[in-house]
Scaffold this active site. Sequence first.
Site, PDB file in Angstrom:
ATOM      1  N   ASP A 178       0.837  -1.282  -0.163  1.00  0.00           N
ATOM      2  CA  ASP A 178      -0.037   0.067  -0.090  1.00  0.00           C
ATOM      3  C   ASP A 178       0.688   1.209   0.004  1.00  0.00           C
ATOM      4  OD1 ASP A 178      -2.378   1.684   0.474  1.00  0.00           O
ATOM      5  OD2 ASP A 178      -1.687   1.826   2.712  1.00  0.00           O
TER       6      ASP A 178
ATOM      7  N   ASP B  39      -0.558   4.823   0.942  1.00  0.00           N
ATOM      8  CA  ASP B  39      -0.621   6.092   1.767  1.00  0.00           C
ATOM      9  C   ASP B  39      -0.600   5.514   3.226  1.00  0.00           C
ATOM     10  OD1 ASP B  39      -1.122   8.051   0.352  1.00  0.00           O
ATOM     11  OD2 ASP B  39      -3.277   7.452  -0.192  1.00  0.00           O
TER      12      ASP B  39
END
Length: 295
Positions: A86, A88
Site C-alpha cells: 500500500d 498512503d
Amino acid sequence: MMSLVLTLVARRDTTTLDAATIALARDCVESTHPHTVLSPEEAVDLPCNADAASRLPALLDALAGKAVDAVLTHQAARRKLLLVSDMDSTIVDNETLDDLATHAGIGEKIAAITARSMNGELDFATALKERVALLKGLPDSLLEKAWQDVKLNEGARTLVQTMRANGAYTALVSGGFTFFTSRVAQLCGFQTNHANTLLAAQGLLTGQTGQPILGPDTKLELLTTLAQQHRLAPEQTLAIGDGANDLPMLKAAGLGLAFFAKPIVRQAITAQINHTSLRTALFAQGYAASHFVGE
C-alpha cells in the site's frame, strides 16, 4: 525441530534492544536456541519451535510499554520474492487525498470520510466517490501542491531496493491516485504501480475517477496475479498495509504485515509493525542491516 523465527526490532531513535529484552522474549516463547544479531542493539532473530505461535500474545503483553516490535515468521521461504505494498500511511507518511483536500480548504470534511473508510466503517468505493465529488471544480494544480507535502516513511526506499537486489518483484498499489503512485514508485524503485485515476478537464477536477475503482478486491487480485506471473507460491509473497482495504491482500500473502495499522487491521493480522520502521519488513525476512541496499 525449529520451524519458526521470532524477530525482535527496537525503535532505534528512542531505545536499544538490550540483553534483558532478548532474555524476556526467549523466556516467553520458551526458546533454547542462540539468537542471531541482525543489527547491533536494534534487531535479532530468535529461532523457536512451532508452539511459539501460541505464546506470542503473552510476549506482546510483556513487551507493552517498550518500543520493540516482535514478528514471528516461518523459517521456510523467509525471503520473499514478491512485494505488494500500500502507499498512503505505509510507504509514505501521508494520506494524499486528505492532503489534497487540505489545500482545497476542505481537509476536515474529507479526512473524516477517509478515517471511516480505513476503519472499515464505509464501503471503500462509496467513500472514494464521496470524497472525490467534493473536489469538483477545483484546479488540478492542487495535485502538485499536495505532492510537495509527500514524505517517504523511514526504510521505504531501502525495503524496495534491498528486495529488488535480491531478486524480488516489487509493486506499489493504492486506492489513491496514479498522480502520486507513479512518483512514489520512481522515488523508491517499485517496478510497477497501480491506483485510481483522478479525472480533470480544462485544468479543473471533474469530481470523478476513472473506472473501475481500485479497491480491496483489486489489491488482492494484483497480489495473486503477480504471484502467478512470476510462478511464486503464496508463501513467497509479502504484502504491507494499514487500512481495511488492505485486509484481503494481507491475509492472502505469505507474510502480511500490518504497518501502524487501523484497529480493524490489528485485530485481524498477527504480524505487526507498531513501533519501528519499514526496515523491520527486511529484518523479518532475515536480512542483516549490513546487507541493506539504498541506505
